[in-house]
Design an enzyme around this catalytic site. Structure first.
Site, PDB file in Angstrom:
ATOM      1  N   LEU A 498       0.867  -1.178   0.000  1.00 29.31           N
ATOM      2  CA  LEU A 498       0.000   0.000   0.000  1.00 29.31           C
ATOM      3  C   LEU A 498       0.900   1.224   0.000  1.00 29.31           C
ATOM      4  O   LEU A 498       1.722   1.394   0.901  1.00 29.31           O
ATOM      5  CB  LEU A 498      -0.919   0.014   1.224  1.00 29.31           C
ATOM      6  CG  LEU A 498      -1.755   1.288   1.442  1.00 29.31           C
ATOM      7  CD1 LEU A 498      -2.675   1.556   0.262  1.00 29.31           C
ATOM      8  CD2 LEU A 498      -2.562   1.191   2.733  1.00 29.31           C
ATOM      9  N   GLU A 499       0.754   2.070  -1.017  1.00 32.39           N
ATOM     10  CA  GLU A 499       1.536   3.297  -1.135  1.00 32.39           C
ATOM     11  C   GLU A 499       0.684   4.455  -0.608  1.00 32.39           C
ATOM     12  O   GLU A 499      -0.356   4.773  -1.177  1.00 32.39           O
ATOM     13  CB  GLU A 499       1.910   3.526  -2.604  1.00 32.39           C
ATOM     14  CG  GLU A 499       2.826   4.706  -2.844  1.00 32.39           C
ATOM     15  CD  GLU A 499       3.181   4.852  -4.326  1.00 32.39           C
ATOM     16  OE1 GLU A 499       4.272   5.364  -4.620  1.00 32.39           O
ATOM     17  OE2 GLU A 499       2.353   4.464  -5.187  1.00 32.39           O
ATOM     18  N   ILE A 500       1.108   5.047   0.494  1.00 30.89           N
ATOM     19  CA  ILE A 500       0.375   6.154   1.113  1.00 30.89           C
ATOM     20  C   ILE A 500       1.056   7.459   0.707  1.00 30.89           C
ATOM     21  O   ILE A 500       2.265   7.605   0.873  1.00 30.89           O
ATOM     22  CB  ILE A 500       0.344   6.009   2.644  1.00 30.89           C
ATOM     23  CG1 ILE A 500      -0.385   4.712   3.026  1.00 30.89           C
ATOM     24  CG2 ILE A 500      -0.315   7.212   3.304  1.00 30.89           C
ATOM     25  CD1 ILE A 500      -0.338   4.387   4.505  1.00 30.89           C
ATOM     26  N   THR A 536       5.661   4.485  -7.306  1.00 31.47           N
ATOM     27  CA  THR A 536       5.541   3.234  -8.061  1.00 31.47           C
ATOM     28  C   THR A 536       5.061   3.448  -9.491  1.00 31.47           C
ATOM     29  O   THR A 536       5.576   2.821 -10.417  1.00 31.47           O
ATOM     30  CB  THR A 536       4.595   2.255  -7.344  1.00 31.47           C
ATOM     31  OG1 THR A 536       3.344   2.903  -7.103  1.00 31.47           O
ATOM     32  CG2 THR A 536       5.189   1.788  -6.028  1.00 31.47           C
TER      33      THR A 536
END
Length: 745
Positions: A498-500, A536
């Protein structure tokens, strides 16, 4: 031995390294602490393992020494009827050997040899003790813990979700080193044993009982009583001579003796090797070593198998692949513990969630949230969309039920946590709303305005956008401190990352809350700063962009994909485009090209093919054919490209260099710009989000191994041949000049 693969906005699944699979712990106990206690009662001995100051029991040199001392005492107690091996830690038996200690032997081969020999000797000592030894298992029994249990005469386990069995060493580039490769195939069917050892997967108590790995599965309340009776039963049986029928039954039920008499054994090992090579491309030596040592044990006996196991284990511990995989383990642990913000900032509890959009991403987010126990509302603009989303969620929950991860009742309860709706009713009570609609800036801005109009001042709004800067979405926000990005990867239930994304305005409270909730969902979270494509997506965009240029220059589809597959990616870049969809890739590419126009030039190839109506797998028209054989390239693609059907062979090493160095260059820009917080976060991102080959340790770590000076020289050469977009990033040139590395040696 099949590994799943996943796609997120066009990204291939990582190797599947999950903390729960390792069964290892990194905190070594102090030698002065008592690690195990020995007590006696009713002619039974009880060894209670309890490593101080740890949530899990682990094996270590200190533990081996202490258990050796205990067995010295047991050797003198022939009056005993049995020994019970138990754990003092609820929900955990023993979780494997201490990785940190293991890494310490990298430059001490003699110490490593002594450790392995001592560990194997201890397991053999447990096995040969004349008194029956019963493993009493309540919770995780993994790695060295399972090897210890296998050395016992019997295994009694407690029912419950936490009782799991497995030999996960292969996930760290290793094989079991305490006799597991020899004793597991002697305990259960050879094919089943190979599956567990070669994949590192875990099984629950019911499966373990079915396979014959354990002798009984009982309620935790009677676990010790059943184990005591099992020890006494074995003691009574040994005290009387065996009958002829019992001897014959034992001889004909021995799996090793049976396997040795059948030609099927060779077929089983041959197929196992074929499957491993197919799945790993030969990049992971541990599974092949495991097959070799298991076969040695079958052909030449237990002692020869143990010697082969020890030699292979020692070789693998010192291998680059194991070193890289162990580094990934430590990096992931560090990321999972990283507070990111001041520890005094306490996250809010998320009790009600809102999800906007019931498509693939929105439904995936809703499913995992409900699976993890969150009540939520799922909104879409049409009944048709809601119906599709709820059906998708139900199918995922039923899959989990079929795989024994959920009972039927639990699956129904999870589905019942989701309230589908066409309106915003109830969203005013949500603590967090995640937007997962189409990649359109104005649409997302409009939805944010609708949510803020509901009046909940503490509500956090997160966008699942993959490319649009969060500050653009929040441009007209009334409460920008509550707005950030939560970039999930598809399929959500499989992909661990998960990219926050935080903006300059995002509050630490909002960030801490979302970070805590992401981890609650079981995700490995990296926090990045705001910008087009964040981290990403822009790195993935550079990868696909360079593959597009190679195609436009005359490269063949299958050769481009094969080169990157050999490098270690689960999917080649053009196959990836098909899986994601041309429309999604072009939309993301357009955002990135606009943002980085000074250095980012895109080929015409993808646009031309999209103009022909190609969308990829979703409409059966892409780089590959989908009517009969999805592995066959669609030759008609070339007619729309410059050069037409005239294709030329391109050196696969050049393809590989161009694609991975394009990714690295973009990673360096992101790190230099502050989008990325550290090389560690970048390596976790590319491995668990983009499928960068784990055996290489991560893209920054691989660059260190190649040498930054060589990387810069290669980029200059490639830029001169193929375009200025491949000029090395300033950060790389500076590092090469000063002979720096991303990681300290």
């Amino acid at each position: 031995m099949q590994r799943g693969r996943g796609i997120f906005c066009g990204c291939a699944s990582a190797f599947g390294l999950t903390t729960g699979l390792y069964g290892w712990n990194v905190m070594a106990a102090q030698p002065t602490d008592r690690l195990a206690r020995l007590t006696f009662a009713d002619r039974l001995a009880r060894i209670e393992i309890d490593v101080p100051n740890q949530s899990l029991n682990t094996l270590s040199t200190a533990m081996i020494k202490e258990v050796e001392t205990i067995f010295d005492e047991l050797d003198e107690r022939l009056d005993l009827e049995g020994v019970l091996v138990t754990s003092a830690k609820p929900g955990n038996f023993v979780a494997g050997f201490d990785i940190e200690e293991l890494q310490g032997y990298e430059h001490d081969p003699d110490g490593l040899i002594a450790l392995v020999q001592r560990g194997q000797a201890l397991m053999s000592r447990v096995e040969r003790l004349p008194i029956p030894v019963v493993a009493v298992i309540d919770g995780g029994c993994l790695g060295g813990g399972l090897e210890l249990a296998l050395a016992c005469d019997a295994r009694i386990a407690a029912r419950g979700e936490r009782t799991l069995f497995g030999l996960p060493e292969v996930m760290l580039g290793l094989i079991p080193g305490g006799g597991g490769t020899q004793r597991l195939p002697r305990q259960i069917d050879l094919s089943q044993a190979l599956d567990l050892i070669l994949t590192g997967r875990q099984i629950d108590g019911r499966k373990a009982l079915k396979l014959g790995l354990i002798d009984d599965l009982v309620h935790p309340g009677i676990l010790l009583d059943v184990a005591r009776e099992k020890a006494r039963e074995i003691h009574r049986r040994r005290a009387r001579p065996a009958s002829l029928s019992e001897n014959l039954e034992e001889a004909f039920s021995d799996p090793v003796k049976l396997a040795a008499r059948t030609p099927a054994r060779k077929v089983i090992f041959s197929r196992a090797r074929e499957q491993v090579l197919k799945q790993s491309g030969g990049n992971y030596p541990a599974p092949l070593k495991a097959i070799d040592v298991i076969e040695t044990g079958f052909s030449h006996g237990l002692q020869a198998g143990l010697e082969a196991e020890g030699e292979a284990f020692i070789e693998l511990v010192r291998s680059p692949v194991a070193k890289n995989l162990m580094n990934i383990f430590f990096m992931r642990q560090a990321v999972n513990k990283d507070r990111v913000v001041d520890g005094r900032v306490k996250p809010r509890q998320i009790t009600r969630l809102g999800v906007l959009g019931a498509g693939l991403m929105g439904a995936g987010i809703a499913q995992i949230a409900a699976y993890k126990g969150t009540n939520l509302r799922l909104k879409d603009h049409s009944n048709q969309g809601l119906g599709w989303g709820m059906n998708y969620i139900n199918n995922l929950l039923q899959q989990a039920h079929r795989r024994k991860k959920l009972s039927e009742a639990q699956a129904d309860i999870a589905l019942g946590r989701i309230a589908p709706t066409l309106t915003y009713q109830g969203f005013e009570r949500c603590d967090l709303v995640i937007e997962a609609v189409f990649e359109d800036r104005e649409l997302k801005q409009s939805i944010l305005a609708d949510i803020e109009a509901l009046g909940h001042e503490d509500l956090i709004f997160a966008s699942n956008t993959s490319t649009i800067p969060i500050k653009e979405i929040a441009r007209k926000s009334k409460r920008p401190e509550n707005v950030l990005g939560m970039h999930f990867f598809s399929p959500v239930h499989k992909m661990p990352l998960l990219e926050i994304i935080r903006t300059d305005a995002t509050s630490n409270k909002a960030l801490a809350t979302v970070l805590a909730y992401g981890r609650r969902l079981g995700k490995t979270c990296i926090v990045v700063d705001d910008g087009p494509g964040f981290f990403t997506s822009r790195v993935l965009g550079a990868y696909i962009n360079e593959a597009g240029w190679i195609l436009q220059e005359g490269g063949r589809i299958e050769e481009i994909d094969a080169a990157m597959h050999r490098f270690g990616f689960p999917l080649g870049p053009l196959k990836l485009v098909d899986e994601v969809g041309f429309d999604v890739v072009l939309k993301a590419g357009g955002v990135l090209q606009e943002a980085f126009r000074a250095r980012w030039d895109a080929p015409e190839a993808l646009r031309r093919l999209a103009d022909e109506g190609r969308q990829g797998r979703k409409n059966g028209r892409g780089f590959y054919t989908y009517q009969h054989d999805a592995s066959a390239p669609d030759e008609s693609v070339y007619g729309a490209l410059p050069g037409g059907d005239t294709r030329r062979h391109i050196d696969p090493d050049i393809i590989t260099q161009r694609c991975w160095l394009a990714m690295l260059n973009e990673c360096a820009y992101a790190l230099d710009e502050g989008i990325l917080r550290s090389p560690r976060d970048g390596d976790i991102g590319v491995i668990f989000g983009l499928g960068f080959p784990p055996f290489r340790g991560g893209i920054f770590r691989h660059a260190d191994e190649v040498g930054i000076g060589r990387v810069v020289d290669s980029l200059h050469t490639l830029a001169g041949q193929f375009g200025t977009r491949l000029r090395p990033a300033p950060l790389l040139e500076t590092m090469a000049e000063h002979q720096e590395r991303f990681y300290a040696e």
